[in-house]
Motif scaffolding. Structure first.
Motif, PDB file in Angstrom:
ATOM      1  N   ARG A 146      44.813  21.213   2.115  1.00 27.32           N
ATOM      2  CA  ARG A 146      43.886  21.030   0.988  1.00 27.32           C
ATOM      3  C   ARG A 146      44.472  21.621  -0.302  1.00 27.32           C
ATOM      4  O   ARG A 146      44.445  20.987  -1.358  1.00 27.32           O
ATOM      5  N   CYS A 147      45.010  22.830  -0.207  1.00 28.74           N
ATOM      6  CA  CYS A 147      45.623  23.466  -1.376  1.00 28.74           C
ATOM      7  C   CYS A 147      46.848  22.678  -1.835  1.00 28.74           C
ATOM      8  O   CYS A 147      47.082  22.513  -3.038  1.00 28.74           O
ATOM      9  N   GLN A 148      47.624  22.206  -0.874  1.00 30.06           N
ATOM     10  CA  GLN A 148      48.835  21.445  -1.200  1.00 30.06           C
ATOM     11  C   GLN A 148      48.503  20.242  -2.073  1.00 30.06           C
ATOM     12  O   GLN A 148      49.152  19.979  -3.092  1.00 30.06           O
ATOM     13  N   ARG A 149      47.469  19.490  -1.692  1.00 32.25           N
ATOM     14  CA  ARG A 149      47.080  18.307  -2.459  1.00 32.25           C
ATOM     15  C   ARG A 149      46.604  18.696  -3.859  1.00 32.25           C
ATOM     16  O   ARG A 149      46.989  18.075  -4.858  1.00 32.25           O
ATOM     17  N   ALA A 150      45.771  19.728  -3.930  1.00 36.57           N
ATOM     18  CA  ALA A 150      45.216  20.129  -5.224  1.00 36.57           C
ATOM     19  C   ALA A 150      46.299  20.662  -6.149  1.00 36.57           C
ATOM     20  O   ALA A 150      46.355  20.311  -7.337  1.00 36.57           O
ATOM     21  N   TYR A 151      47.186  21.488  -5.627  1.00 34.11           N
ATOM     22  CA  TYR A 151      48.195  22.111  -6.485  1.00 34.11           C
ATOM     23  C   TYR A 151      49.255  21.117  -6.930  1.00 34.11           C
ATOM     24  O   TYR A 151      49.764  21.201  -8.049  1.00 34.11           O
ATOM     25  N   ARG A 152      49.584  20.166  -6.070  1.00 31.10           N
ATOM     26  CA  ARG A 152      50.545  19.134  -6.476  1.00 31.10           C
ATOM     27  C   ARG A 152      49.953  18.288  -7.609  1.00 31.10           C
ATOM     28  O   ARG A 152      50.645  17.976  -8.593  1.00 31.10           O
ATOM     29  N   GLU A 153      48.666  17.941  -7.516  1.00 28.93           N
ATOM     30  CA  GLU A 153      48.018  17.176  -8.577  1.00 28.93           C
ATOM     31  C   GLU A 153      48.034  17.957  -9.887  1.00 28.93           C
ATOM     32  O   GLU A 153      48.279  17.397 -10.965  1.00 28.93           O
ATOM     33  N   ARG A 154      47.815  19.245  -9.820  1.00 26.55           N
ATOM     34  CA  ARG A 154      47.759  20.050 -11.041  1.00 26.55           C
ATOM     35  C   ARG A 154      49.142  20.271 -11.639  1.00 26.55           C
ATOM     36  O   ARG A 154      49.282  20.293 -12.868  1.00 26.55           O
ATOM     37  N   ARG A 155      50.132  20.394 -10.782  1.00 27.02           N
ATOM     38  CA  ARG A 155      51.496  20.488 -11.314  1.00 27.02           C
ATOM     39  C   ARG A 155      51.863  19.202 -12.050  1.00 27.02           C
ATOM     40  O   ARG A 155      52.423  19.240 -13.144  1.00 27.02           O
ATOM     41  N   ASP A 156      51.547  18.062 -11.435  1.00 27.16           N
ATOM     42  CA  ASP A 156      51.819  16.775 -12.089  1.00 27.16           C
ATOM     43  C   ASP A 156      51.079  16.673 -13.426  1.00 27.16           C
ATOM     44  O   ASP A 156      51.628  16.173 -14.417  1.00 27.16           O
ATOM     45  N   GLN A 214      40.484  40.901  11.209  1.00 21.75           N
ATOM     46  CA  GLN A 214      41.607  40.382  11.982  1.00 21.75           C
ATOM     47  C   GLN A 214      41.148  39.347  13.000  1.00 21.75           C
ATOM     48  O   GLN A 214      41.768  38.280  13.148  1.00 21.75           O
ATOM     49  N   ALA A 215      40.084  39.656  13.703  1.00 21.24           N
ATOM     50  CA  ALA A 215      39.579  38.716  14.711  1.00 21.24           C
ATOM     51  C   ALA A 215      39.129  37.412  14.057  1.00 21.24           C
ATOM     52  O   ALA A 215      39.341  36.316  14.594  1.00 21.24           O
ATOM     53  N   LEU A 216      38.524  37.532  12.886  1.00 26.14           N
ATOM     54  CA  LEU A 216      38.068  36.347  12.162  1.00 26.14           C
ATOM     55  C   LEU A 216      39.259  35.460  11.781  1.00 26.14           C
ATOM     56  O   LEU A 216      39.243  34.244  12.004  1.00 26.14           O
ATOM     57  N   PHE A 217      40.304  36.078  11.228  1.00 33.11           N
ATOM     58  CA  PHE A 217      41.460  35.286  10.814  1.00 33.11           C
ATOM     59  C   PHE A 217      42.180  34.697  12.018  1.00 33.11           C
ATOM     60  O   PHE A 217      42.698  33.571  11.964  1.00 33.11           O
ATOM     61  N   ALA A 218      42.218  35.431  13.118  1.00 28.60           N
ATOM     62  CA  ALA A 218      42.839  34.896  14.332  1.00 28.60           C
ATOM     63  C   ALA A 218      42.123  33.626  14.783  1.00 28.60           C
ATOM     64  O   ALA A 218      42.760  32.617  15.120  1.00 28.60           O
ATOM     65  N   ARG A 219      40.815  33.664  14.791  1.00 29.06           N
ATOM     66  CA  ARG A 219      40.046  32.467  15.171  1.00 29.06           C
ATOM     67  C   ARG A 219      40.299  31.342  14.178  1.00 29.06           C
ATOM     68  O   ARG A 219      40.415  30.168  14.566  1.00 29.06           O
ATOM     69  N   PHE A 220      40.374  31.676  12.897  1.00 29.61           N
ATOM     70  CA  PHE A 220      40.628  30.689  11.851  1.00 29.61           C
ATOM     71  C   PHE A 220      41.965  29.997  12.084  1.00 29.61           C
ATOM     72  O   PHE A 220      42.103  28.780  11.890  1.00 29.61           O
ATOM     73  N   LEU A 221      42.964  30.758  12.505  1.00 29.80           N
ATOM     74  CA  LEU A 221      44.279  30.193  12.816  1.00 29.80           C
ATOM     75  C   LEU A 221      44.238  29.344  14.079  1.00 29.80           C
ATOM     76  O   LEU A 221      44.762  28.223  14.121  1.00 29.80           O
ATOM     77  N   GLU A 222      43.622  29.870  15.123  1.00 29.24           N
ATOM     78  CA  GLU A 222      43.619  29.207  16.421  1.00 29.24           C
ATOM     79  C   GLU A 222      42.923  27.853  16.388  1.00 29.24           C
ATOM     80  O   GLU A 222      43.329  26.919  17.083  1.00 29.24           O
ATOM     81  N   ARG A 223      41.895  27.721  15.558  1.00 26.70           N
ATOM     82  CA  ARG A 223      41.118  26.484  15.523  1.00 26.70           C
ATOM     83  C   ARG A 223      41.689  25.454  14.539  1.00 26.70           C
ATOM     84  O   ARG A 223      41.111  24.381  14.355  1.00 26.70           O
ATOM     85  N   GLY A 224      42.812  25.788  13.905  1.00 28.44           N
ATOM     86  CA  GLY A 224      43.446  24.852  12.984  1.00 28.44           C
ATOM     87  C   GLY A 224      42.869  24.860  11.583  1.00 28.44           C
ATOM     88  O   GLY A 224      43.279  24.064  10.731  1.00 28.44           O
ATOM     89  N   ASP A 225      41.917  25.766  11.320  1.00 26.36           N
ATOM     90  CA  ASP A 225      41.289  25.812   9.994  1.00 26.36           C
ATOM     91  C   ASP A 225      42.281  26.211   8.905  1.00 26.36           C
ATOM     92  O   ASP A 225      42.196  25.729   7.773  1.00 26.36           O
ATOM     93  N   TYR A 226      43.217  27.092   9.239  1.00 31.18           N
ATOM     94  CA  TYR A 226      44.170  27.538   8.228  1.00 31.18           C
ATOM     95  C   TYR A 226      45.133  26.411   7.844  1.00 31.18           C
ATOM     96  O   TYR A 226      45.456  26.231   6.672  1.00 31.18           O
ATOM     97  N   ASP A 227      45.567  25.635   8.808  1.00 31.65           N
ATOM     98  CA  ASP A 227      46.432  24.488   8.503  1.00 31.65           C
ATOM     99  C   ASP A 227      45.706  23.488   7.609  1.00 31.65           C
ATOM    100  O   ASP A 227      46.298  22.929   6.676  1.00 31.65           O
ATOM    101  N   ARG A 228      44.419  23.269   7.893  1.00 31.48           N
ATOM    102  CA  ARG A 228      43.642  22.358   7.044  1.00 31.48           C
ATOM    103  C   ARG A 228      43.521  22.911   5.625  1.00 31.48           C
ATOM    104  O   ARG A 228      43.600  22.152   4.646  1.00 31.48           O
ATOM    105  N   GLN A 229      43.349  24.218   5.510  1.00 31.61           N
ATOM    106  CA  GLN A 229      43.256  24.825   4.191  1.00 31.61           C
ATOM    107  C   GLN A 229      44.570  24.686   3.423  1.00 31.61           C
ATOM    108  O   GLN A 229      44.577  24.391   2.216  1.00 31.61           O
ATOM    109  N   LEU A 230      45.687  24.870   4.109  1.00 28.90           N
ATOM    110  CA  LEU A 230      46.988  24.720   3.452  1.00 28.90           C
ATOM    111  C   LEU A 230      47.179  23.290   2.947  1.00 28.90           C
ATOM    112  O   LEU A 230      47.689  23.079   1.841  1.00 28.90           O
TER     113      LEU A 230
END
Length: 473
Positions: free
Chosen positions: A368-378, A350-366
């Motif tokens: 990254r996935c958004q770009r990859a998945y849109r390319e694959r859907r196309d 939990q503490a790890l994920f909280a830090r991941f959220l607070e530092r903006g890492d999760y938004d960056r991951q989303l």
């Protein structure tokens, strides 16, 4: 006796332990003898050599053998009597060590289009490792004790901000419960429903097959409710008599529609009229490719909607990390059930994920996935258009799967699926997600639920081509 002289075959299994370093030799001998009894190599009723003889055979001190005999006798592996020797006890049953892997795996398919899996190679190992190092360096000792069953306040606060910002959720940290994925959230809700005397819950048809078993484990029966082009059909819902219903309104699984504004309003009106609750599974709501994602249903009526999601599609399902946001009137019993179920989610995770959220890492991951998945859907849509002329892709441009409808000339469906499987391509028909079969299920068209997020674009093109070749015979 010289260590090079032959040893009785029955005791050769103890030789490696007898050769262990002096400080661990006693424990090694005990472990080896214990395992010999457990495995059946020393059968019940077998008489063991005297401690003097076995010590001489193995070239160890008699005291080590005496200590081993005494320890295993106290544990029940051996039995002995004064002047009667030492024997293998009769209480032990031979066992064989097994470690089968029951994780769902693709059986070596040439191309795997089974939906529901993200691209695990996108997991942000470096950022995750950095967050883990940071948490281990800064986490107070007391945080490693039993956590609040709802979750660490730090994580619940970070999740409230994330869900309000990205999904339009009315997120009170006091009503967020950190769970091990949507499956646990579903089970918690099932137990809470059962405790209130509710024995049935409506589920979308077609819909996720997991809901039936999860609610059944809590003593609640799933009632299939038909989904039309706007969402769960209101008339069957009202006629069903249920007071709870599970929905995927942002991107219905598996049909791929988004609930219309009208159907959302009708669903909430129904919940108010029967004093019921809507259970919103927002399994892939972050991923929309043609516009901003539709906000969560929970934002319209937080007192009638329980909202759940997880990192299974954005990070990895193996993390077993999710959240459940419950109406205030349900919070106390859900939290108490979570407490008795597992005493809370692992604090370090939990503490790890909280830090991941607070530092903006999760938004960056989303992103990254958004770009990859849109390319694959196309890539999937283009491949279907090239290799299956006349095919159609339905549902909104979102999530990790599409519904592909192939012309009847490629059927019948049963033959198509058999040929594709023989060609090493894994696919699922839409009919496999139906709780009830209707006459329309026998239509000539072939409807497939094709997952693409975990398949690289080149493999997508190869897999669709292989499907077309197999269908052509």
């Amino acid at each position: 006796m010289d260590r090079n002289e032959p040893v009785s075959p029955a005791w050769e299994l103890l030789l490696p332990a007898a050769s262990a370093p002096a400080r661990t030799r006693g424990r090694s001998l005990q472990a080896a003898l214990r395992e010999a009894v457990r495995s059946g190599r020393l059968a019940p009723g077998t008489r063991l050599p005297s401690s003097r003889d076995l010590a001489a055979d193995l070239g160890v001190s008699r005291g080590l053998i005496t200590e081993a005999y005494e320890q295993l006798t106290s544990e029940g592996y051996l039995r002995s009597g004064r002047g009667a020797g030492t024997w293998v006890g009769s209480a032990v049953r031979a066992t064989r060590a097994r470690a089968h892997d029951l994780a769902p795996r693709s059986p070596g398919a040439r191309a795997d289009f089974v939906p529901g899996t993200p691209d695990l190679s996108l997991f942000p190992r470096s950022a995750w490792a950095a967050a883990q190092r940071g948490v281990l360096a800064e986490l107070p000792h007391q945080e490693l004790g039993y956590p609040d069953p709802r979750g660490l306040p730090r994580l619940r606060t970070a999740l409230a901000g994330l869900l309000a910002r990205r999904r339009g959720v009315v997120a009170d940290p006091e009503r967020i419960v950190v769970v091990s994925g949507v499956a646990q959230a579903t089970t918690l809700l099932g137990f809470a429903l059962h405790a209130r005397g509710v024995r049935t819950v409506g589920v979308e048809d077609p819909g996720s097959p997991q809901h039936d078993a999860l609610y059944a484990s809590a003593g609640v029966t799933a009632v299939p409710l038909p989904v039309d082009s706007e969402g769960i059909a209101p008339e069957p819902l009202r006629a069903s008599g249920v007071r709870a219903v599970v929905t995927t309104p942002a991107h219905q699984f598996p049909t791929g529609i988004a609930y219309s504004a009208r159907r959302r309003a009708e669903l909430l009106d129904w919940a108010r009229s029967v004093d019921g609750i809507v259970l919103e599974d927002d399994y892939d709501g972050d991923f929309r490719y043609d516009r901003a994602p539709v906000g969560a249903l929970q934002g319209l009526d937080p007192d009638r909607v329980a909202y759940t999601g997880s990192v299974s599609k954005s990070l990895a399902p193996g993390l077993r990390l999710g959240w459940l946001l419950v109406p205030e009137s349900w919070a106390e019993e859900i939290v108490e059930r979570k407490r008795t179920m597992d005493l809370g989610h692992p604090a370090l995770d939990q503490a790890l994920f909280a830090r991941f959220l607070e530092r903006g890492d999760y938004d960056r991951q989303l992103r990254r996935c958004q770009r990859a998945y849109r390319e694959r859907r196309d890539a999937l849509v283009a491949a279907l258009d090239a290799h299956f002329p006349g095919s159609q892709v339905s549902g909104i441009a979102a999530g990790l799967h599409v519904i592909a409808t192939l012309p009847g000339r490629y059927g019948p469906e049963e033959r198509f699926l058999a040929r594709v499987a023989e060609a090493g391509v894994a696919v699922r028909p839409l009919s496999s997600y139906a709780h009830t079969r209707t006459e329309s299920d026998e239509a000539k068209e072939i409807q497939l639920v094709l997952g693409y997020a975990h398949v690289p674009p080149a493999r997508i093109a190869e897999g669709v081509r292989a499907m077309a070749e197999a269908a052509a015979g």
